[in-house]
Design an enzyme around this catalytic site. Sequence first.
Site, PDB file in Angstrom:
ATOM      1  CG  ASN A 226     -14.476   6.144 -11.672  1.00  0.00           C
ATOM      2  OD1 ASN A 226     -13.678   6.893 -12.208  1.00  0.00           O
ATOM      3  ND2 ASN A 226     -14.109   4.988 -11.106  1.00  0.00           N
ATOM      4  CG  ASP A 294     -15.669   1.467  -3.903  1.00  0.00           C
ATOM      5  OD1 ASP A 294     -14.472   1.299  -3.617  1.00  0.00           O
ATOM      6  OD2 ASP A 294     -16.243   2.572  -3.817  1.00  0.00           O
ATOM      7  CE  LYS A 304     -26.752  -4.488 -26.761  1.00  0.00           C
ATOM      8  NZ  LYS A 304     -27.238  -3.781 -27.932  1.00  0.00           N
ATOM      9  N   PRO A 322     -11.449  -6.122  -5.084  1.00  0.00           N
ATOM     10  CG  PRO A 322      -9.563  -6.753  -6.292  1.00  0.00           C
ATOM     11  CD  PRO A 322     -11.060  -6.686  -6.372  1.00  0.00           C
ATOM     12  CG  ASP A 323      -9.008  -1.131  -0.652  1.00  0.00           C
ATOM     13  OD1 ASP A 323      -7.878  -0.731  -1.007  1.00  0.00           O
ATOM     14  OD2 ASP A 323      -9.867  -0.381  -0.158  1.00  0.00           O
ATOM     15  CB  ILE A 324      -5.482  -2.022  -5.459  1.00  0.00           C
ATOM     16  CG1 ILE A 324      -6.422  -2.736  -6.434  1.00  0.00           C
ATOM     17  CG2 ILE A 324      -4.038  -2.158  -5.908  1.00  0.00           C
ATOM     18  CD1 ILE A 324      -6.523  -2.081  -7.804  1.00  0.00           C
ATOM     19  CG  PHE A 341      -4.851  10.561  -4.520  1.00  0.00           C
ATOM     20  CD1 PHE A 341      -3.511  10.206  -4.432  1.00  0.00           C
ATOM     21  CD2 PHE A 341      -5.168  11.811  -5.021  1.00  0.00           C
ATOM     22  CE1 PHE A 341      -2.502  11.081  -4.829  1.00  0.00           C
ATOM     23  CE2 PHE A 341      -4.175  12.694  -5.429  1.00  0.00           C
ATOM     24  CZ  PHE A 341      -2.845  12.331  -5.333  1.00  0.00           C
ATOM     25  CE  LYS A 355     -11.406   6.647   1.995  1.00  0.00           C
ATOM     26  NZ  LYS A 355     -12.097   7.184   0.836  1.00  0.00           N
ATOM     27  CE  LYS A 359      -9.422   2.511   1.218  1.00  0.00           C
ATOM     28  NZ  LYS A 359      -9.661   2.266  -0.209  1.00  0.00           N
TER      29      LYS A 359
HETATM   30  O1  C5P Z   1     -12.051   3.692  -0.556  1.00  0.00           O
HETATM   31  P1  C5P Z   1     -11.695   4.754  -1.520  1.00  0.00           P
HETATM   32  O2  C5P Z   1     -12.026   4.406  -2.954  1.00  0.00           O
HETATM   33  O3  C5P Z   1     -12.162   6.127  -1.172  1.00  0.00           O
HETATM   34  O4  C5P Z   1     -10.101   4.812  -1.415  1.00  0.00           O
HETATM   35  C1  C5P Z   1      -9.334   5.599  -2.240  1.00  0.00           C
HETATM   36  C2  C5P Z   1      -7.923   5.114  -2.246  1.00  0.00           C
HETATM   37  O5  C5P Z   1      -7.871   3.698  -2.248  1.00  0.00           O
HETATM   38  C3  C5P Z   1      -7.207   5.532  -3.514  1.00  0.00           C
HETATM   39  O6  C5P Z   1      -5.836   5.623  -3.214  1.00  0.00           O
HETATM   40  C4  C5P Z   1      -7.497   4.367  -4.444  1.00  0.00           C
HETATM   41  O7  C5P Z   1      -6.528   4.277  -5.483  1.00  0.00           O
HETATM   42  C5  C5P Z   1      -7.439   3.192  -3.498  1.00  0.00           C
HETATM   43  N1  C5P Z   1      -8.346   2.090  -3.843  1.00  0.00           N
HETATM   44  C6  C5P Z   1      -7.814   0.897  -4.248  1.00  0.00           C
HETATM   45  N2  C5P Z   1      -8.643  -0.165  -4.516  1.00  0.00           N
HETATM   46  C7  C5P Z   1      -9.972  -0.040  -4.385  1.00  0.00           C
HETATM   47  C8  C5P Z   1     -10.534   1.168  -3.974  1.00  0.00           C
HETATM   48  C9  C5P Z   1      -9.681   2.223  -3.719  1.00  0.00           C
HETATM   49  O8  C5P Z   1      -6.591   0.790  -4.382  1.00  0.00           O
HETATM   50  N3  C5P Z   1     -10.747  -1.085  -4.652  1.00  0.00           N
END
Ligand code: C5P
Length: 421
Positions: A226, A294, A304, A322-324, A341, A355, A359
């Site tokens: 991104n 995501d 390749k 994973p959502d960190i 953020f 959010k 989260k």
């Molecule tokens: O869901 P979104 O990407 O909008 O969420 C943004 C927030 O979640 C940011 O703080 C980003 O660093 C964190 N994030 C994360 N792991 C992910 C997706 C987002 O820690 N896989």
Amino acid sequence: MNPRRILLIVGGGIAAYKACELVRLIRKGGGEVTCVVTEGGQHFVTPMTLAALSEKPVHTTLWDLKNEAEMGHIQLSREADLVVVCPATADLMAKMAAGIADDLATTLLLATNKPVMAVPAMNVRMWEHPATRRNVARLRDDGVTVLEPDEGPMACGEYGAGRLPEPEAIWQAITRFGSAGGLAANPLAGQPDFAGENHRPLHGRHVLVTAGPTHEPIDPVRYIANRSSGKQGFAIAAAAAAAGAQVTLIAGPVHLETPPGVDRFDVESAVEMLDAVESALPTDIAIMVAAVADWRAAECAGQKIKKDGSGEVPPLSLALNPDILASVAASPARPRLLIGFAAETDDVVSHAQAKRLRKGADWIVANDVSGPPGNSVMGGDDNAVHLVTPDGVEDWPAMPKDRVAAALVERIAAHCMKDDA
Ligand code: C5P
């Protein structure tokens, strides 16, 4: 934004070399700086260096008739928004306190009608001497902001208070003059001012910051990415370090220098970032600025992927990353203050509020990234954010990312002080 004009008076001490870095930071932050160097200061830095960094003539003497005819010392002292004395030696502060005007620097200091900030640097015994204590107290009574020096090993081999604070910390103190000195509006006006005794308000705290994008490999040469530049996260890491915190920065692939005093770990993918974050915990504070992908390719090809000539496109199936942030929120090692953020293109604030709850973050810093690819937020130098907390929403004006960072760090410091009380 108002012009930010600093008159920088460089005194004669070994710390004068740090004034060069300060000039660079003021310029980088969008300010203008005019330098005056005392005779002693010229033994440590040359007017040429300061002129090159400030891109302005440097003033060294009261008796320069050309400058006097063109500008005049009274005008020079008044056309700044703020006068900064850095380093402020014991001798210079003694003269300031006594109202002595026997060279260009001291004459300007007596003639100015603008706020003055002194950044002391000297040997610990000189700093602790009753004469210096008296002079500092007098200057503060007179309305001069005298920053506290740092403590540590000194150039003379002794240890103690008297070191010049890091240029980043001085720059932050300068930005806090905001509304009062005609500098750019300070979004924290009315908040506690850390410029005095306590200008390293995050000392003793460990701050974790994630920054930048992640790259999710498809095969050995291709990846999903991104447009995040990492600038905002790096600026926050820099501001937290300047505020005295121990900072661990987990950075995705970016082309940015590591800010001074920051421990940096580079990662590529979201899974690697999660690993690095888990290894860094526990920390007191975490600020998750990274634009984590995501999704990742469900399988990364070992070789390749080739066009086979059939005209068919290869299937690309995705897996959820994973959502960190959410996983740190649920961790037994959850930091006491967890900040996420949110980059949104529509309904920025309501999405950010949702959010925050979903989260498990304490605060969300939300920004609008709508606009054409490569718009000014993703990759640019400015940011306009909304701070979403359990107490409500604040809309901050657009400002450079390093000022957003400084403002956020001040908010964090104020929160920690309340939390400790
Ligand atoms: O869901 P979104 O990407 O909008 O969420 C943004 C927030 O979640 C940011 O703080 C980003 O660093 C964190 N994030 C994360 N792991 C992910 C997706 C987002 O820690 N896989």
